[in-house]
Design a protein around this motif. Sequence first.
Motif: not given
Length: 254
Positions: A115-121, A164-166
Motif C-alpha cells: 500500500i505504501f508503494l502504491l500511494f507513494n509515487r 532493494v526496499l531497505a
Amino acid sequence: MISFKVILLIICPLVFIAGFIDAVAGGGGLVSLPAYLFAGVPIHIAYGTNKFANCIGTGMASAKFLKSGNIKLKPALISAAGALIGSWVGAQLVLLLDEKYLQYSLMIILPIVAIFLLFNRNFGQDTNIKEVPIRKLYILSFIIGLIIGVYDGFFGPGTGTFLVLAFTSICGFNMITASGNAKIVNLASNLAALVVYILNGKVSFMIGIPAAIFAVLGNYIGAHFAINKGSKFIKPVIILVISMLFIKIIVDFI
C-alpha cells in the motif's frame, strides 16, 4: 517418470522469467524453485540446482549493473559481509524458532509495504533521494545486510526485494542503484550457500547448466529494463513480488 527433455521444458522458461524478475526487483526464487519441484526434481537437489543457476544469473545482472555505474560497490561489499554473518545466524535460528511466527508478521507487514508503494509515487525516484554521510552509509549498509541476511538464512523468499526496499528507504539510493547493490549482496549469500550444496552433492549440473543459460538471459534482459526504465518499472515488479510472497505464505498455511 518425466523425461529429461520435459523437465527442461518445464524449468527453463520459468527460470528465464525468474531471472528477469530477480534482476529487476529480487524475489525470482518464488518462481524458479517451484519450477524445479513441479518438474519432479527432489527437493534438496532442487534447492542446490536452483542456487547454481541463480548464482550464474545474478552474476550476469551484477556485472551489467556494475558496468552501467549503478552500484555503489563499497557499501554493497560491506552489506554483503553483513549478510554472510546474518545468514549464518538465521540458519542457526531455524533450529530454535518456528518460522510460522515470522510468517504471521509478514502477513501484516507485506500488505502495508504494498500500500505504501502504491500511494507513494515518488518513492525511489531521483527527485526523492537523500544524501547519507559516507561513514553512516557504511554502517547502515552493514546493518541492512546483517538483518536481511538473518531473514535469508531463517526463511529466505523475497530477500532481494527487501534489500532493494531497505537500500532505497534507509540508505537513500534510487531504485536502480538499490537494485544493483542488492545483486552484489544476493550474489555473496548465494555463493556461500552454493558451496555447501556442491560439497554435499546436491547440484544436478545436467539440469543446472541449461537452467543457468536461461537464468543469464532473464537476468540480462531484466537488468537492461531496470537500468533503462528506472523506478517506474522497478516499483510495479516489487509490488508483484510482494504479492507472490504474500500468496505463498497464505498457501503454506492452508
